[in-house]
Write an enzyme that holds these catalytic residues in place. Structure first.
Site, mmCIF file in Angstrom:
data_model
loop_
_atom_site.group_PDB
_atom_site.id
_atom_site.type_symbol
_atom_site.label_atom_id
_atom_site.label_comp_id
_atom_site.label_asym_id
_atom_site.label_seq_id
_atom_site.Cartn_x
_atom_site.Cartn_y
_atom_site.Cartn_z
ATOM 1 N N ASP A 40 64.995 11.536 -10.647
ATOM 2 C CA ASP A 40 63.956 11.434 -11.687
ATOM 3 C C ASP A 40 62.724 10.667 -11.213
ATOM 4 O OD1 ASP A 40 65.861 12.665 -13.133
ATOM 5 O OD2 ASP A 40 66.020 11.149 -14.703
ATOM 6 N N LEU A 88 56.467 13.621 -24.096
ATOM 7 C CA LEU A 88 55.842 12.296 -24.221
ATOM 8 C C LEU A 88 55.087 11.980 -22.933
ATOM 9 C CD1 LEU A 88 58.822 10.218 -25.685
ATOM 10 C CD2 LEU A 88 56.660 10.693 -26.852
ATOM 11 N N GLU A 118 62.073 2.163 -29.614
ATOM 12 C CA GLU A 118 63.429 2.709 -29.628
ATOM 13 C C GLU A 118 63.814 3.236 -28.251
ATOM 14 O OE1 GLU A 118 62.154 5.481 -32.671
ATOM 15 O OE2 GLU A 118 62.702 7.144 -31.366
ATOM 16 N N LYS A 120 64.759 5.618 -25.180
ATOM 17 C CA LYS A 120 64.480 7.006 -24.777
ATOM 18 C C LYS A 120 65.780 7.562 -24.228
ATOM 19 C CE LYS A 120 61.260 9.876 -22.145
ATOM 20 N NZ LYS A 120 62.247 10.827 -21.678
ATOM 21 N N LYS A 329 58.759 4.326 -18.986
ATOM 22 C CA LYS A 329 59.879 4.811 -18.188
ATOM 23 C C LYS A 329 60.553 3.655 -17.446
ATOM 24 C CE LYS A 329 60.616 8.710 -16.951
ATOM 25 N NZ LYS A 329 61.205 10.011 -17.191
ATOM 26 N N CYS A 423 98.012 3.266 7.359
ATOM 27 C CA CYS A 423 97.178 2.191 6.825
ATOM 28 C C CYS A 423 96.149 1.763 7.878
ATOM 29 C CB CYS A 423 98.042 0.994 6.426
ATOM 30 S SG CYS A 423 97.024 -0.448 6.041
ATOM 31 N N CYS A 426 96.934 -2.172 9.017
ATOM 32 C CA CYS A 426 98.111 -2.625 9.759
ATOM 33 C C CYS A 426 98.855 -1.478 10.440
ATOM 34 C CB CYS A 426 99.061 -3.385 8.827
ATOM 35 S SG CYS A 426 99.877 -2.311 7.643
HETATM 36 S S1 IVH Z 1 59.785 11.436 -29.598
HETATM 37 C C1 IVH Z 1 56.412 13.967 -30.649
HETATM 38 N N1 IVH Z 1 61.733 9.738 -29.264
HETATM 39 O O1 IVH Z 1 62.007 12.446 -24.315
HETATM 40 C C2 IVH Z 1 57.505 13.094 -30.233
HETATM 41 N N2 IVH Z 1 61.559 11.548 -27.755
HETATM 42 O O2 IVH Z 1 60.072 12.849 -22.161
HETATM 43 C C3 IVH Z 1 58.328 13.626 -29.133
HETATM 44 N N3 IVH Z 1 63.328 11.616 -26.070
HETATM 45 O O3 IVH Z 1 60.806 15.513 -25.434
HETATM 46 C C4 IVH Z 1 59.599 13.030 -28.940
HETATM 47 N N4 IVH Z 1 64.406 9.823 -26.749
HETATM 48 O O4 IVH Z 1 63.345 15.031 -25.532
HETATM 49 C C5 IVH Z 1 61.138 10.844 -28.817
HETATM 50 N N5 IVH Z 1 63.438 8.173 -29.103
HETATM 51 C C6 IVH Z 1 62.839 9.272 -28.671
HETATM 52 C C7 IVH Z 1 63.332 9.984 -27.555
HETATM 53 C C8 IVH Z 1 62.650 11.123 -27.125
HETATM 54 C C9 IVH Z 1 64.390 10.814 -25.870
HETATM 55 C C10 IVH Z 1 63.003 12.776 -25.229
HETATM 56 C C11 IVH Z 1 62.535 13.994 -25.972
HETATM 57 C C12 IVH Z 1 61.151 14.196 -25.462
HETATM 58 C C13 IVH Z 1 61.257 13.614 -24.089
HETATM 59 C C14 IVH Z 1 59.923 13.305 -23.466
#
Ligand code: IVH
Length: 698
Positions: A40, A88, A118, A120, A329, A423, A426
């Site tokens: 990633d 996002l 929150e 991700k 991220k 082993c 030993c």
């Molecule tokens: S909000 C318009 N909230 O991350 C808002 N996305 O890299 C769009 N994702 O497409 C999404 N946790 O699949 C939101 N707490 C969270 C998330 C979240 C994971 C994912 C989602 C989005 C991707 C973007």
């Protein structure tokens, strides 16, 4: 192609075309269920490099470039979304987050009302359509405009009820993932059915959602974070595009989702939090990031959203992402590297464990060169070969592990992994009854090494019991575990080769002295995995007695600074294993000293620990360079013990938290760093004077 991680502007036109092709290929694998050739972090770095090049050369942008497209433009589907499912934008540091927030507030022309922070969730975005409260259709995000119908998988998704608590028409949006437990279980079930294990949870979630007609069932978990149609505004309100009217705040929307019966992150330690200021939001970002390795599911970042519907509406959205939310991220926990070799090590209990030797790879700031492979059956199950490109996982203090080979990346040069016939320590036979192979001699295979370690200077400090003497004692059958040292008689020792009166008396006296070594030394002598000198001191100080340490469960142990849940579990298991030895040591009065614990063994995390007292109370001390004066005779471990006796906390590296540096001769970079940070620096003599009352008696 090697990519500059930070120097995005370095791409040449040829590199740019290559980078676009690689990113398109990686996105296709990432968003479907192939094994991506990139980790990633590398994918994010690649996209940043492509975007930087395109910004500098807008006329050269290739039509298939993944920038500005949901899912990198990799996937589509035939079920149109009512409201686009957006992605996002990413930021990678606190500074970038602050810049992003400032940009948003400039755009709004006022401060953001409040933030919602929150986790991700690292899974796949889905839309779940309900009619009159009944689940009617489940769709993937696809290219954001249309997705694939995956309703066949809905039954297996926990947290996504077939019937909601109210008969509403609504589309819930959120992430579907495999929790760590579901992932482990899925791989057990898969391998039992002869299928290749999933490379990682994300991959497993993608594969499982698409699969039809599997002969086995794999459960997944849904976490809701958005909805269309909940606040009765024309375009569905918060979630992917806020609507007219007042609308729900994002935090209220999450509560509504939960009230309808959907699972949300509110039930987890990383629960969403409404924050009045960006400072608070940054703090919550750090908290969630710190919780990462403890969470029962994977996260790849923390999402910061403007909470109020008005702020969201006015900020609006671009074609790819909303302007009112951003993903901070976190470094990837999975990386791709090459498996160079497999080593077989014999543990203290005789377990023969394979260990992967890897091409060094940096995972979340730590260079990983070795990773566990669990056991031989696991190697076979995963179908690993030497020379394979492999997924490696590391999180927090979890021991890095090799998860799976990238089979598609094989060149034909890969070689099978050779398993040992005998082993490796030993040369005796191997007991292959269990999944974990074991030397038939069990603990005895390692006995000499364990005894030599236990009597070392920083442990029980028994002079005259070096390696050859330990071999003699074991081979003569006089010592079959550490506790036997205190049963040795003068006659037995005199009967050994090269043991005269004087050396016998000296050795017996040294063994006798060791009987009353402090708890941290005795604990360290046990050689419990993951507990060296420093950790042993902390554990001893925390619990105060061997009985309290033995009584602690993993949760209690994890309260000790530096012990995460994984390490705590290992320690509990090892101590249970060592129980007979500990009983025998206690019978002989070894390690029975009791001191006042610094924290009650039963204290909950919220209860304050009792601060250390003494001249160093509240000090975080680092020692560097060679010690002189009264400290000259002490080992580094003994100096650290002294610091802790005097009420301070010893650590090995200088950081912002350090309050005092003891710098001896030839102090180098630590001194320079302490000077930079304005930390108080003392010479060994000045320090000795400060802690004089706690110096060991000569
Ligand atoms: S909000 C318009 N909230 O991350 C808002 N996305 O890299 C769009 N994702 O497409 C999404 N946790 O699949 C939101 N707490 C969270 C998330 C979240 C994971 C994912 C989602 C989005 C991707 C973007």
């Amino acid at each position: 192609m090697m990519l500059p991680m930070n120097d995005a502007a370095l791409l040449t036109p040829g590199d740019y075309a290559d980078a676009v092709a690689t990113a398109v290929r990686a996105a296709a694998a990432y968003y479907t269920d192939g094994a991506t050739p990139l980790g990633d972090d590398e994918y994010d770095a690649l996209l940043r490099a492509v975007a930087a090049y395109e910004q500098a050369h807008p006329q050269e942008v290739l039509p298939d470039s993944p920038t500005g497209k949901v899912a990198g433009g990799a996937v589509g589907g035939d079920v149109p979304h009512s409201v686009p499912m957006l992605s996002l934008d990413n930021v990678f540091s606190a500074e970038e987050l602050a810049d992003w927030a400032a940009g948003l507030e400039r755009r709004l022309g006022r401060p953001v009302d409040a933030w919602c922070v929150e986790p991700k969730l690292d899974g796949l975005a889905v839309a779940a359509r309900y009619r009159a409260g009944r689940l009617h259709q489940l769709i993937t995000r696809g290219d954001g405009l249309a997705g694939e119908d995956i309703s066949h998988a809905a039954d297996a998704v926990l947290g996504l009820p077939a019937v909601l608590a109210e008969p509403v028409d609504v589309e819930l949006r959120g992430e579907v993932l495999l929790t760590r437990e579901q992932f482990e279980h899925a791989n057990e079930v898969r391998t039992a059915h002869g299928a290749v294990p999933f490379a990682n949870p994300r991959n497993g979630a993608a594969g499982t959602l698409r699969a039809k007609d599997r002969p086995y069932r794999v459960e997944l978990t849904f976490f809701g974070y958005g909805a269309v149609g909940l606040d009765e505004s024309p375009d569905g309100g918060i979630g992917d595009g806020p609507g007219e009217g007042e609308g729900l705040t994002h935090s209220a929307l999450l509560e509504r989702l939960a009230a309808l019966g959907a699972n949300t992150a509110a039930t987890t330690a990383a629960h969403p939090l409404r924050c009045a200021t960006l400072e608070e939001a940054q703090q919550r970002v750090d908290e969630i990031a710190a919780l990462r390795s403890e969470l029962p599911f994977g996260i790849d970042g923390v999402v910061v959203k403007a909470d109020s519907a008005a702020d969201q509406r006015e900020a609006g959205s671009g074609s790819r992402a909303p302007r009112w939310a951003v993903a901070r991220k976190l470094a990837a926990e999975h990386k791709v590297t090459r498996l160079l070799d497999v080593e077989w090590n014999v543990g203290r209990t005789g377990i023969i464990a394979p260990r992967a030797v890897l091409e060094p790879v940096v995972i979340d700031g730590v260079t990983v060169t070795y990773a566990t492979l669990h056991n031989p059956a696991d190697i076979t199950r995963r179908g690993l070969m030497l020379g394979d490109r492999v997924f490696v996982y590391r999180a927090g203090d979890v021991i890095p592990r090799v998860e799976a080979p990238l089979v598609d990346e094989r060149t034909g040069e890969e070689r099978p992994i050779a398993f040992p016939e005998v082993c490796p320590r030993c040369g005796d036979a191997i007991d292959r009854e269990e999944q974990r192979w074991r030397c038939v001699r069990g603990r005895d295979c390692q006995l000499v090494a364990s005894i030599s370690y236990a009597v070392g200077r920083d442990q029980l400090d028994i002079e005259g019991l070096g390696g050859t003497r330990a071999v003699q004692l074991v081979e003569a059958g006089l010592v079959s575990d550490l506790a036997d040292l205190w049963t040795l008689t003068r006659e037995q020792l005199l009967a050994l080769e090269r043991m005269g009166d004087t050396s016998t008396d000296n050795l017996l006296a040294a063994i006798e002295t060791a009987r009353s070594r402090p708890l941290n030394r005795v604990f360290c002598a046990l050689g419990v995995r993951g507990t060296g000198r420093t950790m042993s001191r902390r554990i001893a100080a925390h619990f105060g007695s061997m009985a309290a340490i033995r009584a602690a469960d993993a949760e209690t142990l994890a309260q000790v600074d530096g012990i995460g849940t994984e390490k705590a579990r290992v320690i509990v298991a090892e101590l249970a294993d060592l129980s007979p030895l500990l009983d025998r040591l206690a019978d002989r009065g070894v390690g029975t000293a009791v001191t006042a614990p610094q924290a009650p063994a039963t204290a909950s995390a919220e209860e304050p620990t009792i601060e250390g007292t003494g001249p160093l109370a509240g000090e975080a001390v680092v020692v560097t360079g060679s010690m002189t004066g009264p400290l000259a005779a002490l080992s580094r471990n003994e100096v650290n013990e002294l610091i802790e006796r005097a009420g301070g906390k010893a650590s090995s590296s200088v950081s912002k938290r350090t309050t005092l540096l003891v710098a001896g001769e030839k102090a180098g970079s630590k001194r320079a760093k302490a000077e930079d940070l304005g930390i108080r620096i003392l010479t060994p003599d000045e320090f000795a004077a400060l802690v004089a009352a706690h110096l060991p008696q000569a």
